[in-house]
Design a protein around this motif. Structure first.
Motif, PDB file in Angstrom:
ATOM      1  N   PRO A  88       0.749  -1.313  -0.298  1.00 39.67           N
ATOM      2  CA  PRO A  88      -0.040   0.108  -0.133  1.00 39.67           C
ATOM      3  C   PRO A  88       0.965   1.227   0.071  1.00 39.67           C
ATOM      4  O   PRO A  88       2.140   1.024  -0.059  1.00 39.67           O
ATOM      5  N   GLY A  89       0.373   2.101  -0.135  1.00 43.07           N
ATOM      6  CA  GLY A  89       1.330   3.746  -0.351  1.00 43.07           C
ATOM      7  C   GLY A  89       1.592   3.950   1.269  1.00 43.07           C
ATOM      8  O   GLY A  89       2.912   4.564   0.848  1.00 43.07           O
ATOM      9  N   GLN A  94       9.623  -3.234   5.100  1.00 42.33           N
ATOM     10  CA  GLN A  94       8.556  -4.230   6.206  1.00 42.33           C
ATOM     11  C   GLN A  94       9.834  -5.496   5.068  1.00 42.33           C
ATOM     12  O   GLN A  94      10.110  -4.971   3.935  1.00 42.33           O
ATOM     13  N   THR A  95      10.513  -6.133   5.360  1.00 45.43           N
ATOM     14  CA  THR A  95      11.789  -7.294   5.024  1.00 45.43           C
ATOM     15  C   THR A  95      10.688  -8.669   4.523  1.00 45.43           C
ATOM     16  O   THR A  95       9.681  -8.874   5.666  1.00 45.43           O
ATOM     17  N   ALA A 121       9.799   2.618   3.713  1.00 49.83           N
ATOM     18  CA  ALA A 121       8.484   2.922   3.939  1.00 49.83           C
ATOM     19  C   ALA A 121       8.158   3.776   2.934  1.00 49.83           C
ATOM     20  O   ALA A 121       8.755   4.928   2.338  1.00 49.83           O
ATOM     21  N   GLY A 122       7.219   3.727   2.853  1.00 53.85           N
ATOM     22  CA  GLY A 122       6.664   4.175   0.910  1.00 53.85           C
ATOM     23  C   GLY A 122       6.928   3.430  -0.144  1.00 53.85           C
ATOM     24  O   GLY A 122       6.136   3.691  -1.600  1.00 53.85           O
TER      25      GLY A 122
END
Length: 268
Positions: A88-89, A94-95, A121-122
């Protein structure tokens, strides 16, 4: 009053009857019909969604879920598993990781490829890849070599922050293989490929529907499972034997000379 009571009872009975149907309407990880790639993923090895090599399997899930697929791989093939996760935006770092297991559910190491990547992030998506070792037709019991049969792909996010747990994501998985040929041939083959339920079907009568229903996997390579004894190594061995014979004949022709020497003494 009686009409209202009867209507209430009918509504309650209808709700009880519809409850199991609603529970059964959840996405299933059964194989796709008519050769189509699956659009859902399983949550365990047993419910892994089956797809063929060359197809693009898709699924919607959430960060923190385990997504499982399965595909067939035959002797002489070197599979490459590629996975793309669309995020998501807004999300934290996250791995994501992709792991591949063989028919005995042994984790197979990747020769090369980005098996795990961290999406900052992003970031809108993350791509993963795992190139397996060449599948062997036979191996020693103590070895961990990949063998013909069903392979399982597990895709998941590790070390997910609490704020990102349950965040919706979508995933795509594709598997392609390179045919290594006789370079990976061995002197031996498995009696049966490592496919779930193969022991049940091999020992059951064809007319036994109950035994056939116990089969957990219905996928196999397009040309069927190879017997394991034939490979292009036989062709190259034959060519080598012919060249060796020609070389022997040529060497003999060059070294034999003019024949046996004459027994008549010179000047006689």
């Amino acid at each position: 009053m009686r009409f209202t009571r009867a209507l209430t009872t009918a509504v309650v009975l209808l709700g009880l009857a519809a409850a199991p149907a609603a529970a059964d309407s959840s996405p299933s990880a059964s194989p796709a019909q008519d050769g189509d790639a699956p659009t859902t993923a399983g949550t365990s090895f047993r419910t892994a969604a089956e797809f063929e090599q060359g197809q693009v399997a898709t699924a919607n899930g959430a960060a923190g879920d385990y997504l499982y697929w399965s595909f067939p791989a035959d002797a002489g093939q070197r599979p490459t598993v590629r996975a793309t996760v669309k995020l998501p935006g807004t999300h934290a770092a996250q791995t994501w990781r992709v792991d591949v297991y063989d028919g005995l559910r042994r984790r197979q190491a990747c020769q090369w490829g980005a098996q795990a990547r961290t999406a900052d992030a992003g970031t809108s998506s993350v791509e993963l890849a795992c190139v397996l070792r060449t599948v062997r037709a036979w191996t020693e019991p103590w070895a961990n070599d990949p063998l013909p049969g069903t392979y399982y792909v597990r895709l998941t996010a590790v070390n997910v922050s609490t704020s990102d747990l349950g965040v919706p994501v979508s995933a795509e998985v594709r598997v392609d293989s390179k045919d290594i040929g006789g370079a990976a041939a061995v002197d031996g083959s498995l009696a049966e490929p490592l496919v779930p339920g193969i022991a049940v079907t091999s020992g059951a009568d064809e007319g036994d529907a109950e035994d056939r229903s116990a089969v957990l996997s219905a996928i196999e390579p397009e040309d069927g499972w190879s017997s394991g004894w034939w490979s292009d190594r036989w062709v190259w061995s034959g060519i080598g034997a012919v060249l060796a014979a020609l070389a022997g004949i040529g060497g003999y022709a060059l070294t034999r000379g003019a024949g046996r020497p004459s027994r008549v003494p010179p000047g006689a």
